[in-house]
Design a protein around this motif. Structure first.
Motif, mmCIF file in Angstrom:
data_model
loop_
_atom_site.group_PDB
_atom_site.id
_atom_site.type_symbol
_atom_site.label_atom_id
_atom_site.label_comp_id
_atom_site.label_asym_id
_atom_site.label_seq_id
_atom_site.Cartn_x
_atom_site.Cartn_y
_atom_site.Cartn_z
ATOM 1 N N MET A 1 43.600 4.087 24.493
ATOM 2 C CA MET A 1 43.789 2.863 23.707
ATOM 3 C C MET A 1 44.462 3.167 22.366
ATOM 4 O O MET A 1 45.339 2.429 21.919
ATOM 5 N N SER B 1 34.536 6.954 28.465
ATOM 6 C CA SER B 1 34.732 6.102 27.288
ATOM 7 C C SER B 1 35.650 6.762 26.273
ATOM 8 O O SER B 1 36.536 6.113 25.698
ATOM 9 N N GLN C 1 39.196 6.683 27.535
ATOM 10 C CA GLN C 1 39.765 5.356 27.346
ATOM 11 C C GLN C 1 40.065 5.109 25.865
ATOM 12 O O GLN C 1 41.077 4.492 25.525
ATOM 13 N N LEU D 1 40.839 -4.437 31.997
ATOM 14 C CA LEU D 1 41.353 -3.233 31.344
ATOM 15 C C LEU D 1 42.291 -2.476 32.279
ATOM 16 O O LEU D 1 43.387 -2.062 31.878
ATOM 17 N N GLY E 1 40.208 9.634 32.908
ATOM 18 C CA GLY E 1 38.852 9.136 32.693
ATOM 19 C C GLY E 1 38.296 8.446 33.924
ATOM 20 O O GLY E 1 37.138 8.665 34.307
ATOM 21 N N PHE E 2 39.114 7.607 34.582
ATOM 22 C CA PHE E 2 38.669 6.899 35.783
ATOM 23 C C PHE E 2 38.335 7.890 36.908
ATOM 24 O O PHE E 2 37.326 7.741 37.603
ATOM 25 N N GLU F 1 49.570 6.967 28.102
ATOM 26 C CA GLU F 1 48.286 6.264 28.023
ATOM 27 C C GLU F 1 47.709 6.048 29.415
ATOM 28 O O GLU F 1 46.487 6.111 29.614
ATOM 29 N N VAL G 1 46.264 -1.722 31.581
ATOM 30 C CA VAL G 1 46.781 -0.354 31.472
ATOM 31 C C VAL G 1 47.690 -0.011 32.652
ATOM 32 O O VAL G 1 48.691 0.687 32.496
ATOM 33 N N SER H 1 44.085 7.458 30.701
ATOM 34 C CA SER H 1 43.121 6.516 31.255
ATOM 35 C C SER H 1 42.771 6.893 32.687
ATOM 36 O O SER H 1 41.601 6.839 33.096
ATOM 37 N N PHE I 1 38.514 -3.243 26.037
ATOM 38 C CA PHE I 1 37.726 -2.016 25.913
ATOM 39 C C PHE I 1 36.608 -2.178 24.889
ATOM 40 O O PHE I 1 35.498 -1.660 25.079
#
Length: 667
Positions: A405, A398, A401, A282, A363-364, A356, A286, A360, A233
């Motif tokens: 992270m 971002s 993520q 990444l 965000g995706f 997590e 994840v 993530s 990341f």
């Protein structure tokens, strides 16, 4: 990470995530709505090459001069343009590498105005009312004399009789498309400068945020190297930092004006394969199992090929290859999403979707939605949100993520700390076992030395009497003593063999009476050091159980160690009895007992009182007993002692300890 820590982490996330979305949308709002609502930007298109702005109020706004201009092929001066005006064409072909255009702008007064635009990927000159006012690179009719360049243009202009003639020369031999002229911002100098400053500020903030994320997560990787997602990341943020600094308002050009155009252009495109492979790595870290090895290898090969093109190929070829690479990039992202959607129901059903991963994934998903939304937006499809979302989506992605992270790093650090504590505990247990083994050898050598000495001395006396022909009652007593001590020594050896066989045994039939008696005999001396007594109450007709002797001995050792640690000058009793189709074993002491607040948690890992201990003994016991199909429990009253019990199932038809010749070890 314990349950309490996990719940606390989730509560923090529920606070942080809305703030992340709010901060990202606020920055996007600052860049888009603020400048549109307060600066009142308006788009204007020409009629026959003339922009009529005489009805415009420029006191609080500005316009963007856009649309198709009139072009003359090649690089010509304003005078040459005027002489060849009948050759002008309305639209510039994409394959025309060099051309000159003209704007005629009518304004309401003869006040000072400002024109702003940028030269992107090509050489450019600007003339105002016949005077050369700006140049970036060297426009030319052929590639031999052409020199590319980039620079922001801000020109203060004054009309002549209410008219401004703006002539632009453009040439592009370094890109797949010709050097078409982009729109020009036109208005009062103070408003244009305000607009430019705001645009540059938001771009600089975005670049700064990505740079900060790069340094923070690189530091996290240095601190917690086992969590490689931070490395991927951080490098992804570095790629985005570079790309955002070289595109848009080109913040890096303001910081480093001497950057060579071709070097910046190649580095800008080099960020694409870097971001591509880092996103895949990444996602693979994840979401394990999403990207197969062949997919990662193929992506790596394609990224390496495009990187070579970025560094070595002609820039025109590079611009064409980029089109195909973008298609491959989009196909790979769609493939990863499809793979994840196939696995998501199973992960949700089994409860395997970690916190997590959920962050993530959010965000995706948002980034994917923004990509589809903007594609439709640029195709003029009516949408509920009538604006481009990519910039906001990139920031939100971002920050999501980043949160994932951080959470993953916290979990990894907690697991590492737990492994470290477990290793220390196991080291302490090993040291204790070694000490007990040494003590056992010392005690046994002392116990065996005594009968051997008795045998040796009495044998010597008996031999002397026999040689002297004086065989009397004393000689008989000497021989009886030798026999008795020999039997006692044989019993010791038998006990040692039994313990050795139990310790070397795997799953099989076990005599609990022998196991309890043999184990307690070894640790009598350990209890004696604290003035404690250790007793075993186990009938000889207990049913045989099936299990692993090493593991059950470990359970007894843990329970006996706990009882001895929390008892001083007292007694500890091991009891065993048959209860239908199971056998119950208990270890009872009259020691200090357990605090009521601590009692419900004693089987949780690393739970221990103020008197020490690792907090792993009872959880290990529970694991072993449950793996044997039994149950374990505890009863305690503070100040009066503790009783720990466990049960082991008896399989039908196995018989009892008195049946058969070899009840311990399964034959």
């Amino acid at each position: 990470m314990g349950t309490g820590e996990m719940n606390q982490g989730r509560r923090i996330l529920f606070i942080i995530l809305p703030l992340i979305v709010l901060a990202s949308l606020s920055l996007w709002y600052l860049r888009n709505f603020y400048r549109m609502e307060f600066v009142q930007m308006t788009g204007v298109e020409p009629e026959n090459g003339i922009y009529d702005l005489t009805g415009m109020d420029f006191s609080d706004g500005f316009v963007r001069l856009q649309g198709e201009l009139t072009y003359i092929p090649g690089v010509v001066t304003p005078e040459e343009y005027a002489a060849r005006e009948d050759e002008a064409i309305q639209a510039r072909p994409q394959d025309m590498p060099a051309a000159t255009s003209r704007m005629v702008i009518k304004v309401p007064d003869n006040d000072v105005y400002m024109m702003e635009c940028s030269s992107i990927d090509y050489a450019y000159r600007a003339y105002v009312n016949g005077e050369l006012r700006f140049q970036a690179g060297v426009p030319a009719d052929d590639a031999k004399d052409f020199v590319p360049g980039y620079s922001e243009m801000q020109l203060e202009v004054r009309p002549e009789n209410g008219v401004i003639e703006f002539v632009q020369q453009g040439a592009n031999f370094v890109h797949r498309t010709g050097g078409g002229h982009s729109g020009v911002y036109f208005g009062k100098p103070e408003i244009i400068r305000r607009f430019t400053a705001l645009t540059v500020l938001t771009e600089a903030i975005k670049v700064g945020l990505f740079a900060a994320l790069f340094f923070v997560h690189l530091l996290l990787f240095v601190v917690q190297g086992s969590y490689r997602a931070n490395l991927y990341f951080s490098l992804l943020c570095l790629a985005w930092t570079v790309r955002n600094g070289l595109t848009g308002t080109k913040v890096f050009y303001a910081l480093f004006p001497a950057i060579p155009w071709q070097a910046a252009y190649r580095v800008e495109h080099l960020t694409l394969p870097a971001a591509f492979i880092l996103l895949i790595l990444l996602a693979r870290r994840v979401f394990p199992g999403i990207a197969q090895k062949w997919f990662v290898r193929a992506a790596g090969v394609l990224a390496a090929i495009f990187a070579v093109v970025c560094l070595a190929a002609d820039t025109v070829l590079l611009s064409w290859v980029q089109l195909y690479y973008n298609g491959i990039y989009a196909a790979a992202v769609i493939y990863l999403y499809a793979r994840f959607l196939m696995k998501l129901p199973g992960m949700a059903r089994k409860g395997n979707l970690r916190t997590e991963q959920a962050i993530s994934l959010a965000g995706f998903v948002f980034f994917l939605y923004a990509g589809v939304h903007d594609q439709l937006y640029h195709m003029d499809v009516p949408l509920p949100l009538d604006f481009a979302m990519t910039d906001a989506a990139m920031m939100i992605f971002s920050f999501f993520q980043m949160t994932a992270m951080f959470y993953g790093t916290m979990q990894e650090a907690a697991l590492a700390h737990q492994r470290e504590r477990q290793a220390e505990t196991e080291k302490e247990m090993l040291a204790e076992m070694n000490r007990l083994k040494s003590s056992f050898y010392t005690d046994m050598s002392h116990e065996m030395k005594t009968p051997l000495t008795v045998i040796a001395v009495n044998a010597q006396f008996a031999a002397q009497n026999i040689r002297a022909g004086m065989v009397d009652e004393e000689t008989v007593m000497d021989l009886n003593a030798i026999s008795a001590e020999a039997r006692r020594l044989a019993q010791m050896v038998t006990g040692l063999v039994g313990i050795g066989r139990m310790q070397g045994a795997k799953d099989g039939l076990l005599s609990l009476t022998s196991l309890l008696t043999g184990t307690s005999r070894i640790y009598q001396s350990l209890f004696a050091r604290k003035n404690n007594t250790l007793a075993v109450e186990a009938p000889g007709d207990l049913p045989l159980v099936e299990g692993n002797a090493d593991q059950l001995i470990q359970v007894l050792i843990n329970l006996l160690s706990n009882a001895n640690r929390h008892t001083a000058g007292g007694s500890v009793t091991i009891r065993a009895k048959a209860l239908g189709n199971k056998v119950m074993v208990s270890v009872t002491d009259n020691g200090e007992g357990i605090q009521p607040s601590l009692l419900p948690h004693v089987f949780e890992r690393f739970c221990h009182g103020e008197t020490g201990g690792s907090g792993l003994g009872l959880p290990i016991c529970r694991t072993i007993i449950e793996e044997h199909g039994g149950r374990i429990g505890i009863e305690s009253e503070e100040g009066r002692g503790t009783r720990v019990w466990f049960t082991l199932p008896v399989k039908e038809g196995l018989g009892h300890e008195g049946d058969g010749d070899n009840p311990v070890g399964g034959g």
